[in-house]
Design an enzyme around this catalytic site. Structure first.
Site, PDB file in Angstrom:
ATOM      1  N   HIS A  66       0.752  -1.018  -0.007  1.00  0.00           N
ATOM      2  CA  HIS A  66      -0.049  -0.093  -0.058  1.00  0.00           C
ATOM      3  C   HIS A  66       0.902   1.298  -0.067  1.00  0.00           C
ATOM      4  O   HIS A  66       0.561   2.276  -0.663  1.00  0.00           O
ATOM      5  CB  HIS A  66      -0.808   0.082   1.208  1.00  0.00           C
ATOM      6  CG  HIS A  66      -2.157  -0.886   1.020  1.00  0.00           C
ATOM      7  ND1 HIS A  66      -2.066  -2.293   1.373  1.00  0.00           N
ATOM      8  CD2 HIS A  66      -3.228  -0.546   0.889  1.00  0.00           C
ATOM      9  CE1 HIS A  66      -3.257  -3.094   1.062  1.00  0.00           C
ATOM     10  NE2 HIS A  66      -3.945  -1.903   0.735  1.00  0.00           N
ATOM     11  N   HIS A 117       1.594  -3.055   9.537  1.00  0.00           N
ATOM     12  CA  HIS A 117       2.783  -2.941   9.035  1.00  0.00           C
ATOM     13  C   HIS A 117       3.595  -2.464  10.143  1.00  0.00           C
ATOM     14  O   HIS A 117       3.140  -1.458  11.028  1.00  0.00           O
ATOM     15  CB  HIS A 117       3.031  -2.072   8.023  1.00  0.00           C
ATOM     16  CG  HIS A 117       2.480  -2.886   6.422  1.00  0.00           C
ATOM     17  ND1 HIS A 117       3.354  -3.961   5.903  1.00  0.00           N
ATOM     18  CD2 HIS A 117       1.410  -2.618   5.906  1.00  0.00           C
ATOM     19  CE1 HIS A 117       2.605  -4.242   4.914  1.00  0.00           C
ATOM     20  NE2 HIS A 117       1.503  -3.441   4.878  1.00  0.00           N
TER      21      HIS A 117
END
Length: 454
Positions: A66, A117
């Site tokens: 992303h 993340h």
């Protein structure tokens, strides 16, 4: 699947090419690194993960795809905005700049906030995205013009290179879906290159990609092109995928007899199955009732605590074992410190009367026993762990080991099991998504001209 084709149907092929190439590079290279490094997402617990996609948790964490795509798209748009600065007022220009910066920053920070993340995941992803944007800015336009200006060997070369990229993609230690996304985007690029070249050569009679899609952008015709084009794409997916999954397994078995297998870990080989059953969570089947249900009851975000994939579970077990090793190591260091302190304590001095004879010997023996008393004294405050044996990691060799095994079995049984992948799905994905891209750049534009909505 639907947003990128609209760029071509509304007269912005250059932007469409840029977005396709950057997103494809971002998905492929980040997925390549994910499957090669096999680094899981941040440990949960203690983190809580917030997501709307269950499949995203099955991927590895490093790097963040992303973030890669958000940074590459934002930087490219900022560059294009800078080139067209004179077309905007200072206020509008500043607002658009802030919009692109907020887009990249919000995606980057949001991935960490959602627990998907870690810091280094998004840092590496951001650097990868910046490199991809630089490549597109420096060479993208020239490559697009070179591709449509030559003969058929140029798009054919692109297809061969992309096919090699599919073959050399790294293989993961766990069943990670990164490869599926990479194959899909590589198929899209194949279709874009083939369709753009053919459309420029034989339909538009123009070697400049930017001038090939001169459509009437009145609201009515734009709406007709968008709705009609999306319907055609959905029909293509609904028809072609089941057709290919029925036809390709025999071809794979024939090729396998000649030793030309394209085996890949976690993909079932054609010799081990006869037909491909209906696939779970198959997004290529048009389910009208499911679409209406999603519109009436949109998906909501979910907050999860605990492992969501096999990689998460293994990371949790490894973290538990590491903590125990650290605990035992700390206990051993304390014991060594106590032994050194005991050796440093001086023994009591014994006065012996030379005339005492045997009584002195008996007194010396008694004093020697008493001199050993300091070694029996333990500092209870500093050595509470000496009374408790450390937990064992040797499976069923201890009660704690048996309890760990029971909890581990429960944890793995609660994980979402990845569905079986079949070798025929690789070529199926390439053909289906290449066809979608071809429809976007050539098939649907020809249909729009025939229908009078171009």
């Amino acid at each position: 699947m639907t947003a990128l084709p609209i760029c071509y149907w509304c007269g912005f092929p250059a932007m469409g090419n840029a977005l396709v190439h950057m997103l494809a590079m971002g998905v492929y290279f980040s997925g390549f690194v994910k499957d090669m490094a096999c680094l899981p997402r941040p440990l949960s617990p203690p983190l809580q993960r917030i997501t709307m996609s269950g499949s995203a948790a099955l991927e590895y964490g490093f790097p963040s795809t992303h973030t890669t795509n958000a940074v590459s798209v934002a930087l490219f748009c900022l560059y294009q905005l800078h080139l067209a600065q004179e077309e905007y007022t200072p206020v509008v220009y500043s607002m658009l700049q802030a919009l692109f910066y907020c887009y990249a920053i919000s995606i980057t920070l949001g991935r960490m906030y959602c627990g998907m993340h870690g810091f280094f995941d998004v840092i590496f992803g951001g650097l990868l995205g910046a490199a991809i944007a630089w490549i597109r800015i420096a060479y993208g336009t020239a490559v697009d013009a070179w591709m449509v200006a030559g003969d058929w060997t140029r798009p054919a070369l692109a297809v061969v290179v992309l096919g090699v990229a599919v073959r050399v993609h790294s293989e993961p230690a766990d069943n990670c879906p990164c490869f599926d996304d990479s194959v899909s985007f590589l198929g899209v690029v194949m279709g874009i290159e083939l369709g753009s070249w053919h459309y420029a050569k034989y339909v538009a009679s123009n070697s400049q990609a930017i001038d090939m899609y001169s459509f009437d952008n009145s609201l009515l015709k734009v709406g007709a092109r968008v709705v009609g084009g999306i319907v055609v794409i959905f029909l293509w997916r609904a028809v072609m995928k089941p057709t290919l999954l029925r036809c390709l397994p025999p071809v794979y078995r024939f090729v396998d007899k000649w030793g030309l297998t394209l085996s890949r870990r976690y993909f079932l080989q054609s010799r081990d199955y006869k037909i491909v059953p209906p696939l779970r969570n198959d997004d290529n089947i048009i389910d009208i009732s499911a679409m209406i249900s999603n519109l009436r009851h949109p998906r909501k975000r979910t907050v999860s605590i605990g492992p969501q994939s096999e990689a998460d579970a293994r990371e949790l077990i490894a973290n538990r074992a590491q903590k125990r090793r650290d605990s035992r190591s700390g206990s051993d260091k304390r014991k060594q410190g106590q032994r050194r302190s005991r050796r440093a304590v001086p023994s009591p001095t014994i006065a012996i009367d030379e005339c005492a004879g045997s009584s002195a010997g008996s007194d010396s023996s008694k004093t020697g026993d008493e001199s050993k008393q300091p070694s029996l004294r333990v500092n209870a405050r500093a050595d509470l762990n000496l009374l408790t044996p450390p937990a064992s990691d040797a499976g069923a060799s201890s009660d704690s080991g048996r309890e760990d095994e029971r909890k581990d079995r429960e944890m793995f049984s609660a994980l979402e099991k990845p569905r079986i992948h079949y070798d025929a799905e690789v070529v199926t994905r390439i053909v289906v998504y290449a066809g979608i891209a071809w429809l976007a750049v050539e098939g649907n534009p020809l249909l729009f001209r025939w229908a009078g909505v171009a």
